[in-house]
Design a protein around this motif. Sequence first.
Motif, PDB file in Angstrom:
ATOM      1  N   MET A  19      -4.123  -4.937  -7.138  1.00 29.20           N
ATOM      2  CA  MET A  19      -3.770  -4.197  -8.337  1.00 29.20           C
ATOM      3  C   MET A  19      -2.640  -3.213  -8.048  1.00 29.20           C
ATOM      4  O   MET A  19      -1.756  -3.021  -8.885  1.00 29.20           O
ATOM      5  CB  MET A  19      -5.002  -3.477  -8.886  1.00 29.20           C
ATOM      6  N   SER A  20      -2.644  -2.604  -6.858  1.00 26.86           N
ATOM      7  CA  SER A  20      -1.534  -1.657  -6.622  1.00 26.86           C
ATOM      8  C   SER A  20      -0.214  -2.386  -6.478  1.00 26.86           C
ATOM      9  O   SER A  20       0.802  -1.871  -6.937  1.00 26.86           O
ATOM     10  CB  SER A  20      -1.744  -0.745  -5.416  1.00 26.86           C
ATOM     11  N   SER A  21      -0.221  -3.593  -5.896  1.00 27.88           N
ATOM     12  CA  SER A  21       1.080  -4.248  -5.789  1.00 27.88           C
ATOM     13  C   SER A  21       1.576  -4.674  -7.164  1.00 27.88           C
ATOM     14  O   SER A  21       2.772  -4.572  -7.450  1.00 27.88           O
ATOM     15  CB  SER A  21       1.026  -5.419  -4.811  1.00 27.88           C
ATOM     16  N   PRO A  39     -11.810   0.306   8.266  1.00 31.41           N
ATOM     17  CA  PRO A  39     -10.797  -0.726   8.051  1.00 31.41           C
ATOM     18  C   PRO A  39      -9.785  -0.849   9.188  1.00 31.41           C
ATOM     19  O   PRO A  39      -8.960  -1.759   9.162  1.00 31.41           O
ATOM     20  CB  PRO A  39     -10.110  -0.277   6.758  1.00 31.41           C
ATOM     21  N   ILE A  45      -6.738  -3.665   9.850  1.00 28.50           N
ATOM     22  CA  ILE A  45      -5.377  -3.144   9.706  1.00 28.50           C
ATOM     23  C   ILE A  45      -4.558  -3.477  10.937  1.00 28.50           C
ATOM     24  O   ILE A  45      -3.410  -3.916  10.836  1.00 28.50           O
ATOM     25  CB  ILE A  45      -5.420  -1.614   9.473  1.00 28.50           C
ATOM     26  N   MET A  56       6.662  -7.357  -1.517  1.00 27.34           N
ATOM     27  CA  MET A  56       5.645  -6.570  -2.213  1.00 27.34           C
ATOM     28  C   MET A  56       4.288  -7.238  -2.166  1.00 27.34           C
ATOM     29  O   MET A  56       3.260  -6.587  -2.016  1.00 27.34           O
ATOM     30  CB  MET A  56       6.030  -6.380  -3.673  1.00 27.34           C
ATOM     31  N   PHE A 110     -13.508  -4.874  -2.581  1.00 28.86           N
ATOM     32  CA  PHE A 110     -12.831  -3.792  -3.296  1.00 28.86           C
ATOM     33  C   PHE A 110     -11.431  -3.563  -2.734  1.00 28.86           C
ATOM     34  O   PHE A 110     -10.474  -3.386  -3.483  1.00 28.86           O
ATOM     35  CB  PHE A 110     -13.666  -2.518  -3.207  1.00 28.86           C
ATOM     36  N   ASN A 111     -11.305  -3.581  -1.405  1.00 30.21           N
ATOM     37  CA  ASN A 111      -9.979  -3.407  -0.808  1.00 30.21           C
ATOM     38  C   ASN A 111      -9.025  -4.481  -1.318  1.00 30.21           C
ATOM     39  O   ASN A 111      -7.892  -4.196  -1.684  1.00 30.21           O
ATOM     40  CB  ASN A 111     -10.050  -3.507   0.710  1.00 30.21           C
ATOM     41  N   ASP A 126      -1.256  -5.695  11.011  1.00 29.02           N
ATOM     42  CA  ASP A 126      -0.003  -5.087  11.450  1.00 29.02           C
ATOM     43  C   ASP A 126       0.680  -5.914  12.529  1.00 29.02           C
ATOM     44  O   ASP A 126       1.895  -5.863  12.692  1.00 29.02           O
ATOM     45  CB  ASP A 126      -0.258  -3.670  11.985  1.00 29.02           C
ATOM     46  N   TRP A 173      -4.388  -9.691   2.926  1.00 25.01           N
ATOM     47  CA  TRP A 173      -5.709  -9.066   2.794  1.00 25.01           C
ATOM     48  C   TRP A 173      -6.609  -9.899   1.909  1.00 25.01           C
ATOM     49  O   TRP A 173      -7.733 -10.220   2.248  1.00 25.01           O
ATOM     50  CB  TRP A 173      -5.569  -7.655   2.209  1.00 25.01           C
ATOM     51  N   ASN A 199       1.752  -8.693   1.808  1.00 24.88           N
ATOM     52  CA  ASN A 199       0.748  -7.914   2.514  1.00 24.88           C
ATOM     53  C   ASN A 199      -0.590  -7.951   1.787  1.00 24.88           C
ATOM     54  O   ASN A 199      -1.644  -8.168   2.386  1.00 24.88           O
ATOM     55  CB  ASN A 199       1.217  -6.468   2.630  1.00 24.88           C
ATOM     56  N   ALA A 200      -0.523  -7.741   0.478  1.00 28.69           N
ATOM     57  CA  ALA A 200      -1.752  -7.801  -0.314  1.00 28.69           C
ATOM     58  C   ALA A 200      -2.342  -9.199  -0.245  1.00 28.69           C
ATOM     59  O   ALA A 200      -3.562  -9.368  -0.195  1.00 28.69           O
ATOM     60  CB  ALA A 200      -1.454  -7.412  -1.756  1.00 28.69           C
ATOM     61  N   PHE A 228     -15.139  -2.487   5.187  1.00 28.66           N
ATOM     62  CA  PHE A 228     -14.772  -1.497   4.184  1.00 28.66           C
ATOM     63  C   PHE A 228     -14.822  -0.084   4.759  1.00 28.66           C
ATOM     64  O   PHE A 228     -13.913   0.710   4.565  1.00 28.66           O
ATOM     65  CB  PHE A 228     -15.716  -1.598   2.993  1.00 28.66           C
ATOM     66  N   LEU A 241      -8.069  -3.771  -4.782  1.00 28.84           N
ATOM     67  CA  LEU A 241      -7.254  -2.554  -4.846  1.00 28.84           C
ATOM     68  C   LEU A 241      -5.813  -2.848  -4.460  1.00 28.84           C
ATOM     69  O   LEU A 241      -4.875  -2.454  -5.156  1.00 28.84           O
ATOM     70  CB  LEU A 241      -7.856  -1.493  -3.932  1.00 28.84           C
ATOM     71  N   TYR A 242      -5.639  -3.566  -3.340  1.00 31.70           N
ATOM     72  CA  TYR A 242      -4.274  -3.825  -2.895  1.00 31.70           C
ATOM     73  C   TYR A 242      -3.557  -4.735  -3.875  1.00 31.70           C
ATOM     74  O   TYR A 242      -2.361  -4.562  -4.143  1.00 31.70           O
ATOM     75  CB  TYR A 242      -4.268  -4.437  -1.491  1.00 31.70           C
TER      76      TYR A 242
END
Lengths: 549, 473
Positions: free
Chosen positions: B386-388, B460, B464, B312, B379-380, B468, B319, B315-316, B457, B383-384
Amino acid sequence: MSLISLIIFCPLAAAGIILCIPNSFDKVFKWIALFATGIQLAASIVLLYGFNQNRLADSWGEIFQYVEKKQWILIDLGSLGWLSAEYHVGVDGLSIWLVVLSGLLLFIGVLSSWKVKSRAKGYFFLYLILSCTVVGCFVALDLLLFYVFFEFMLLPMFFLIGIWGGIRRTYASIKFFLFTLLGSLFILVVFIGLYLSVSDTGLSEELSAQTGIEEVVHTFNMVTILDGNYDIDGLLTPNEGFDVGGMPLRYWAFIFLVIGFAIKLPLVPVHTWLPDAHVEAPTAISVLLAGILLKIGGYGLFRVAYSMFPEGAIYFAQHIAIFGLVSIIYGGMNAMAQGDLKRMIAYSSISHMGFVVLGLAALTTEGLNGSMFQMISHGLISAALFLIVGVYYDRTRDRKIENASGLAIRVPNYTFFTALFFFASLGLPGMSGFVGELFVLLGAIGSENSNGLVPSWIGIVAVLGIIISAAYYLWAFQRMFMGRFWLRKPEWEEALHDLTIREWIMLLPLGILVIFLGLFPNVIFDVMSETVHFFADFVLTKGAEYAPK
Amino acid sequence: MSEQLYQIFNDLNLLKAEAALILATVVFLVIGLMTYSRSIIKILYIACLVTFIVFQEGIAIDSSLIFDGIYKIGSLESFYKLLFVIFSAFLVFYPSEKKQGVEFYFLLLAIVVGSIFMISANQLLLFYLAIELTSFASYLIVSLGSGTRVYEGSLKYLIFGGTSSAVMLYGMSIVYGYQGTLILTDFTYFGSESFYLFGLLTAFAGLFFKVSIFPFHIWVPSTYQEGPNAAISLIATVPKLSGFLVIIHWIESVHFFSYEWGRPLLVVLAASTISIGVLVALRQQNAKRLIAYGAIAHSGFLMCMILLPNNMGLNAFLWYSIIYAITNLGAFMMVSIFESKSIIELSDYDGLGTKNVWLGTIFTVILVALIGLPPTLGFNAKLYMMSSLLSYVQIHNDIWILLLFIITALSTVISLFFYLKVPYNMFLKSSNEVSVNTSFIEKIVATIFSMLLLLGFLFPDFLINIIDNIKLN
């Protein structure tokens, strides 16, 4: 390039051009800005002209017109699944008028900044960036895109108030930034929660076919969320039973969104940044702040909070209506107590935006129509009022009501416009302010008998707000414009001359529109009525469906 | 026997990039001592780094253990090695300070070499050698600063660093005693024997010191403030990120999260690191100290992704770490550009924006990225992260992580307040309206940093694709 992208990116391109022109050509900048915002205005009128107001729809996917969609971010976040965000824009009945309003006010804003001399390059650069973001906010159909525009608006605003503002500009700009950033974080938290609970089935299948394993694509796409494509066990999936502090998580999310947008709106008690920001901001920025930026708060409530969390809207209807009522009364009382003309108008903005919230909370068709109409009408009137203050301030460098009287003798045309917009703002029948407030009050009072969400007494007490606003406007008008001609400082007399042609060009269209919309409000209602009907039905039915069992 | 030799020679082939870098570094020192020209030294320094890139075979490498399991290679490791090398190449563009001869650049290379071995080490001894190489080079290089209180900063660093290394070694020996092996991947879950846990936690404490996690962060502000800027921006990024990668590796090896207190402990540490960082930063009057406290807070944010399960958080983390490195290099570069014109305290920045619009704008973009606002890559990253965090809450219903999430959100508002002080002073105040003359190349490099943040930004896809390509095991 399609029309909406043109409206968003034309100012951005102009900003780029401004960046490349050396400082010595400082006369060119305002013309470039005027040209870019002129294109925005023209394009938004074309947009309105081609808007099909009779389109009937069963789902949100069918409502939006001029839709443009392009993948922006698509990344693999491991076991979280994929994150997808799109450049996805479009308009519906809720946003179309706000886009047109923005086009108009941005154009007028450039005219009113015609006299900006110091650091003109930076000023118009930031102004154009701001123009890009405010329109982007109204047309974004992707939560991340919306958030980016919403947030990016703060930086140009911060510098515009902070560099070109009045004496206490630094304090005001920091306060503005902190308040709105706090609000937008509340919003971001909910957006992340929403994106984690919604997945794009089409994209998931496509990716699964590519990689050979089952993939889940979580998306920020608003339409996907509005149409209810929730995952089975998502954090914010309706009826999923995530409780925090004895309340379903979705109610918390609704509260967070309301707080976030209420700060922008602003609603009492999170309104305190507004009077400071207004008083210190240069005239054009005040115009945009009152005319467009506050509407983004209202629009956000419509588009995100109410449409995505309808059960919260129903559950908290009464609370929100009361907050709206408090704003109306408290804002009005405060306005009456102000000695500074600009501060008075700032507080009157709070009072009038309270009507927007009240009409929304009632969730009746009249209330919602009134609420939307009030946003447009307040956008025009408050912008004009700040222009009026700016005209006087340009001449005397003073805004105190007590420092002048009998202006009507000296500057009759100016007095005429002041009277016109004062009366429009206090809700005189025949002008646009009246229509919005009337419909809101009809909706709020009628709600108890139709959907039973908001008790009638709230609407009845809100009528007091109109009386209060009549009181402070008439009182201010009487003190400043009636009686014997007198000014605190004799040197102001020389500076005080009547409206110039540029000021006529700024004020006249607004004056005509205010009267026209007051006489023929159907021009506005017809365009948005289908969407508003759909919105009202959607919130009420989905609200019942999503309500925790 | 011959088969074993054959295996070793075979493995040596996989190590050729590292070997080339070490060899080049030694040659660099010898040649560099013979010349006084700083530009030649800088070119040679770049040449050393290029050697590594030439011999490194891309990042698409299958994970494997070489030399009897003491050295770990894979796409993740190769990626970070390349990243470290590329980032350290930017350091030559920083404004030069007084005492920066060949030894300065030699020490920079030593830090990079140490960090490269740190992330690949799969054996405690090799790991210890690598971390000590990095640390010794760092202690020395900090004392080359030109500030008036540089010895305070470097001595603080040396004493705290030495103590923490000793403590870590002590802990590692206890862990070795229980596990019976030095190879990290051979470790097993050992249960809650109290002396073993004591050893484990002391070993981790040493690592936390390197990545400045509360309560082992106290050396950071003075060291960052007094050290030479180029070195500090390296120390704040490269060894720190490799330290985090080591922590990830160790957590996995000792099955840290099998202890029920494991995750809550890290949550508390991360939360307090973030809070201390942002709260103390509020009171700073010195630009470098401000960024230093901000960097402490960012350590806490990086920690947030480490304490999630790997599938989880990793990846974040990728980044966040890349973006963290870019923003910090940029921020330190801007600070050093201004510092070379003796603009040091925040109050010295007053009104600079009027005459130096371009520099001011670049700095603002970088600081906005540090806050984590759009339209920048910062920001990215936020964002990542906080989402994880939130998706962990969604799956495990964990109240600890929810609290951590709330703290990360709130700290963004606070960090706005202090990071914004710089553009606030530059543009909104007006007393010190002098123009800062910078060389063209410095301006270009600083612009590249800020453009990376903006364009990354908006478009991206480039990043990415790179990420990947890293095959996560």
